[in-house]
Design a protein around this motif. Structure first.
Motif, PDB file in Angstrom:
ATOM      1  N   PHE A  94      -9.685  -3.771  -4.738  1.00  0.00           N
ATOM      2  CA  PHE A  94      -8.665  -4.241  -3.792  1.00  0.00           C
ATOM      3  C   PHE A  94      -8.314  -5.700  -4.056  1.00  0.00           C
ATOM      4  O   PHE A  94      -7.129  -6.069  -4.095  1.00  0.00           O
ATOM      5  CB  PHE A  94      -9.181  -4.063  -2.365  1.00  0.00           C
ATOM      6  CG  PHE A  94      -8.407  -4.859  -1.343  1.00  0.00           C
ATOM      7  CD1 PHE A  94      -7.173  -4.426  -0.909  1.00  0.00           C
ATOM      8  CD2 PHE A  94      -8.920  -6.044  -0.839  1.00  0.00           C
ATOM      9  CE1 PHE A  94      -6.450  -5.165   0.028  1.00  0.00           C
ATOM     10  CE2 PHE A  94      -8.210  -6.787   0.092  1.00  0.00           C
ATOM     11  CZ  PHE A  94      -6.975  -6.345   0.523  1.00  0.00           C
ATOM     12  N   ALA A 104       0.866  -1.194   0.000  1.00  0.00           N
ATOM     13  CA  ALA A 104       0.000   0.000   0.000  1.00  0.00           C
ATOM     14  C   ALA A 104       0.894   1.233   0.000  1.00  0.00           C
ATOM     15  O   ALA A 104       1.518   1.549   1.013  1.00  0.00           O
ATOM     16  CB  ALA A 104      -0.904  -0.010   1.223  1.00  0.00           C
ATOM     17  N   ALA A 148     -11.633  -6.536   4.856  1.00  0.00           N
ATOM     18  CA  ALA A 148     -12.234  -5.859   3.706  1.00  0.00           C
ATOM     19  C   ALA A 148     -13.662  -6.351   3.515  1.00  0.00           C
ATOM     20  O   ALA A 148     -13.934  -7.544   3.643  1.00  0.00           O
ATOM     21  CB  ALA A 148     -11.413  -6.129   2.445  1.00  0.00           C
ATOM     22  N   ARG A 174      -6.296  -6.037  -7.258  1.00  0.00           N
ATOM     23  CA  ARG A 174      -4.931  -5.527  -7.117  1.00  0.00           C
ATOM     24  C   ARG A 174      -4.045  -6.474  -6.316  1.00  0.00           C
ATOM     25  O   ARG A 174      -2.824  -6.549  -6.538  1.00  0.00           O
ATOM     26  CB  ARG A 174      -5.001  -4.154  -6.437  1.00  0.00           C
ATOM     27  CG  ARG A 174      -3.674  -3.412  -6.358  1.00  0.00           C
ATOM     28  CD  ARG A 174      -3.874  -1.988  -5.846  1.00  0.00           C
ATOM     29  NE  ARG A 174      -4.261  -1.921  -4.449  1.00  0.00           N
ATOM     30  CZ  ARG A 174      -5.446  -1.513  -4.007  1.00  0.00           C
ATOM     31  NH1 ARG A 174      -6.393  -1.148  -4.869  1.00  0.00           N
ATOM     32  NH2 ARG A 174      -5.706  -1.467  -2.719  1.00  0.00           N
ATOM     33  N   ASN A 175      -4.640  -7.213  -5.385  1.00  0.00           N
ATOM     34  CA  ASN A 175      -3.844  -8.029  -4.463  1.00  0.00           C
ATOM     35  C   ASN A 175      -4.053  -9.531  -4.611  1.00  0.00           C
ATOM     36  O   ASN A 175      -3.628 -10.299  -3.752  1.00  0.00           O
ATOM     37  CB  ASN A 175      -4.180  -7.626  -3.022  1.00  0.00           C
ATOM     38  CG  ASN A 175      -3.649  -6.261  -2.658  1.00  0.00           C
ATOM     39  OD1 ASN A 175      -2.469  -6.085  -2.434  1.00  0.00           O
ATOM     40  ND2 ASN A 175      -4.545  -5.279  -2.610  1.00  0.00           N
ATOM     41  N   HIS A 187      -5.461  -3.671   7.718  1.00  0.00           N
ATOM     42  CA  HIS A 187      -4.639  -3.632   6.514  1.00  0.00           C
ATOM     43  C   HIS A 187      -3.956  -4.954   6.169  1.00  0.00           C
ATOM     44  O   HIS A 187      -3.369  -5.064   5.098  1.00  0.00           O
ATOM     45  CB  HIS A 187      -3.585  -2.521   6.633  1.00  0.00           C
ATOM     46  CG  HIS A 187      -3.995  -1.245   5.985  1.00  0.00           C
ATOM     47  ND1 HIS A 187      -5.119  -0.561   6.357  1.00  0.00           N
ATOM     48  CD2 HIS A 187      -3.447  -0.536   4.975  1.00  0.00           C
ATOM     49  CE1 HIS A 187      -5.237   0.529   5.617  1.00  0.00           C
ATOM     50  NE2 HIS A 187      -4.253   0.556   4.759  1.00  0.00           N
ATOM     51  N   TYR A 194     -13.858  -2.670  -2.900  1.00  0.00           N
ATOM     52  CA  TYR A 194     -13.628  -4.040  -2.469  1.00  0.00           C
ATOM     53  C   TYR A 194     -13.118  -4.892  -3.620  1.00  0.00           C
ATOM     54  O   TYR A 194     -12.099  -5.595  -3.492  1.00  0.00           O
ATOM     55  CB  TYR A 194     -14.924  -4.622  -1.915  1.00  0.00           C
ATOM     56  CG  TYR A 194     -14.853  -6.084  -1.544  1.00  0.00           C
ATOM     57  CD1 TYR A 194     -14.155  -6.500  -0.409  1.00  0.00           C
ATOM     58  CD2 TYR A 194     -15.496  -7.051  -2.321  1.00  0.00           C
ATOM     59  CE1 TYR A 194     -14.111  -7.845  -0.065  1.00  0.00           C
ATOM     60  CE2 TYR A 194     -15.456  -8.390  -1.971  1.00  0.00           C
ATOM     61  CZ  TYR A 194     -14.754  -8.781  -0.854  1.00  0.00           C
ATOM     62  OH  TYR A 194     -14.704 -10.115  -0.502  1.00  0.00           O
ATOM     63  N   GLN A 217      -8.848  -0.374   1.033  1.00  0.00           N
ATOM     64  CA  GLN A 217      -9.240  -0.481  -0.369  1.00  0.00           C
ATOM     65  C   GLN A 217      -8.504   0.529  -1.236  1.00  0.00           C
ATOM     66  O   GLN A 217      -8.195   0.253  -2.401  1.00  0.00           O
ATOM     67  CB  GLN A 217     -10.749  -0.289  -0.494  1.00  0.00           C
ATOM     68  CG  GLN A 217     -11.566  -1.413   0.125  1.00  0.00           C
ATOM     69  CD  GLN A 217     -13.055  -1.130   0.082  1.00  0.00           C
ATOM     70  OE1 GLN A 217     -13.489  -0.127  -0.478  1.00  0.00           O
ATOM     71  NE2 GLN A 217     -13.847  -2.016   0.666  1.00  0.00           N
ATOM     72  N   ARG A 218      -8.222   1.715  -0.684  1.00  0.00           N
ATOM     73  CA  ARG A 218      -7.524   2.743  -1.459  1.00  0.00           C
ATOM     74  C   ARG A 218      -6.018   2.515  -1.515  1.00  0.00           C
ATOM     75  O   ARG A 218      -5.303   3.208  -2.222  1.00  0.00           O
ATOM     76  CB  ARG A 218      -7.773   4.128  -0.817  1.00  0.00           C
ATOM     77  CG  ARG A 218      -8.802   4.970  -1.519  1.00  0.00           C
ATOM     78  CD  ARG A 218     -10.223   4.571  -1.222  1.00  0.00           C
ATOM     79  NE  ARG A 218     -10.940   3.947  -2.321  1.00  0.00           N
ATOM     80  CZ  ARG A 218     -11.988   3.159  -2.112  1.00  0.00           C
ATOM     81  NH1 ARG A 218     -12.364   2.870  -0.897  1.00  0.00           N
ATOM     82  NH2 ARG A 218     -12.629   2.644  -3.123  1.00  0.00           N
ATOM     83  N   GLY A 219      -5.496   1.611  -0.723  1.00  0.00           N
ATOM     84  CA  GLY A 219      -4.053   1.354  -0.739  1.00  0.00           C
ATOM     85  C   GLY A 219      -3.249   2.421  -0.040  1.00  0.00           C
ATOM     86  O   GLY A 219      -2.125   2.737  -0.453  1.00  0.00           O
TER      87      GLY A 219
END
Length: 491
Positions: free
Chosen positions: A449, A316, A411, A452-453, A398, A446, A365-367
């Motif tokens: 996120f 993040a 999340a 991305r991960n 996190h 959500y 969610q926003r990193g």
């Protein structure tokens, strides 16, 4: 007899060895000069320190200085101190050479006992549930021999009701509010003067809502056990925009200032069950929060290495935006986030569910960088301290340590908020929509996120189902692109 140095979170009588022991309290102005704390937190801490000094009278030496070092230079006699609650404070004390550090107080399970338990698990991950069982047995809380009262260690399945949306509040009396006095007036005047001198605060000033003396804290504890504990469990995981405190105890700042010993609250709750008929699910939940969660995260802060606070396994990298740093709720349209931020701005406090499911969830969610969020929660909440916020952010919300203390990222999408709160009614965003102008920032966030991960969390068994659902979304790339474009702008 050594003079006992009392930090601002060591203000109860259990931090002195007897009622005659001389004490030292140092009010360091540089603490507030270095970082922008919430105005009401600064008021609470200073008022609590000054009230404790007034209680002790000639037994205490109270110094108002620029730094702790300036204060210590005015004291020549031997000093001792109970183990400080942050690594920075402990390092400072140890560098003095002439201050004896005693074992920690204000918690139930000793650091040595926790370390023995943690070392004995022989696992790379430590879990609350297993520690909680250990602590219940060791301290003989809600047990019959070696078995839990009621036959189960956790009664969470009975404590997950959605909020009473039609009523708009939980049907319990409001907690007793403290009355400000001359010391509070002096603190407020000093903070006004500090602001004119250039010391900056965030949030709004307001009437003091939380105890600063042991007597005030005991009154609130007794009221909670008698009038609010029964409703605490069922609605503990729910939120209402029209009921900020619901059935929560509003005692976290009192425990963290050291005004209350947690064991007296634990035994009080146990008595409420055994003698007064309080429902076991609510009592067990309250005990779990104090004997379990609070002691667990305190001990993890010291058991893990100092680098735990800076964990960032999900990469993040975005910095926390200015509107969030300044707690500017007015620029936010999303009902849940606007209301919760306004609660932080207006009170310096919201209960732990909006902290996790709204604030922590949105930031995850926003990193946004977890280390910056640890600092923000520490400064912005009246009960915020590094030892607890490190666990709440880096370890829990996190998932920055990839599961050293929790099983998955905290999340959730807008559907969870819709079920467990009244926020989605009337909000300009649709909790079911993930794409488009009216898409819920939590629902879109959500899925973005997860996208991305996905490679970082693919081996987590608790994320298998969400990742399977992610793979079936035809519009996931569009959702991810939409969220990148939204960036860290207020929703």
């Amino acid at each position: 007899m050594s003079r006992r140095w009392l930090f601002a979170d060591q203000l109860g009588p259990h931090f002195l060895d007897d009622r005659r022991q001389p004490a030292l309290l140092i009010e360091s102005k540089s603490v507030f000069r270095r970082r922008a704390f919430h105005r009401q937190k600064a008021h609470l801490v200073l008022s609590a320190m000054r009230h404790r000094a007034a209680e002790l009278g000639d037994q205490a030496r109270y110094l108002r200085t620029e730094t702790y070092a300036d204060g210590l230079r005015q004291v020549s006699e031997p000093l001792d101190v109970c183990h400080p609650t942050s690594r920075r404070a402990l390092d400072f004390v140890q560098r003095q050479g002439r201050v004896t550090v005693l074992p920690a107080r204000g918690f139930v399970t000793a650091m040595t006992d926790f370390a023995d338990w943690a070392d004995g698990t022989r696992r790379s991950t430590l879990r609350l549930d297993t520690f909680y069982r250990f602590a219940r047995l060791r301290h003989e809380v809600l047990v019959e021999g070696t078995d839990p009262v009621g036959g189960r260690w956790s009664l969470d399945s009975q404590n997950r009701r959605p909020p009473p949306k039609k009523a708009g509040r939980v049907a319990v009396p409001n907690p007793p509010m403290p009355r400000e006095d001359d010391i509070d007036a002096e603190v407020r005047a000093d903070l006004d003067r500090w602001e004119r001198e250039g010391i900056r605060f965030v949030g709004r000033d307001g009437p003091r809502r939380f105890p600063v003396t042991r007597r005030e804290a005991q009154i609130r504890l007794r009221h909670f056990l008698r009038h609010r504990l029964s409703a605490f469990g069922p609605y503990e995981d729910a939120m209402l925009s029209t009921d900020a405190s619901m059935a929560h105890s509003m005692l976290s700042s009192s425990f963290n200032l050291g005004l209350l010993d947690p064991m007296e609250a634990i035994r009080g709750a146990e008595k409420a069950y055994r003698a007064d008929g309080a429902p076991l699910p609510s009592v067990e939940k309250f005990v779990r929060q104090l004997l379990g969660w609070r002691d667990f995260v305190w001990n993890l802060y010291w058991y893990f290495d100092a680098g735990w606070r800076d964990s960032n396994a999900l990469a993040a990298r975005r910095t926390v935006p200015q509107w969030w740093q300044e707690i500017d709720a007015d620029v936010v349209r999303a009902h849940c986030l606007s209301d919760v931020l306004d609660g932080v701005r207006s009170r310096g406090w919201v209960h732990h569910i909006p902290r996790l499911t709204v604030l922590g969830n949105y930031a995850l969610q926003r990193g946004w960088r977890p280390d910056e969020l640890v600092d923000w929660f520490h400064r912005s909440f009246v009960d915020g301290y590094e030892w607890v916020m490190t666990a709440n952010v880096a370890g829990m919300s996190h998932f920055a340590d990839l599961g050293r203390m929790s099983t998955k990222p905290y999340a959730s999408a807008g559907s969870h908020l819709d079920r467990m709160s009244d926020y989605c009614g009337g909000c300009p965003y649709d909790p079911k929509a993930r794409l488009g102008e009216n898409s819920c920032p939590f629902t879109a966030g959500y899925w973005s996120f997860l996208h991305r991960n996905k490679d970082r969390i693919r081996d987590n068994p608790r994320m298998a189902r969400p990742l399977k659902q992610l793979a079936q979304l035809a519009d996931v790339e569009a959702v991810a692109a939409q969220e990148r474009q939204r960036g860290s702008d207020p929703p």
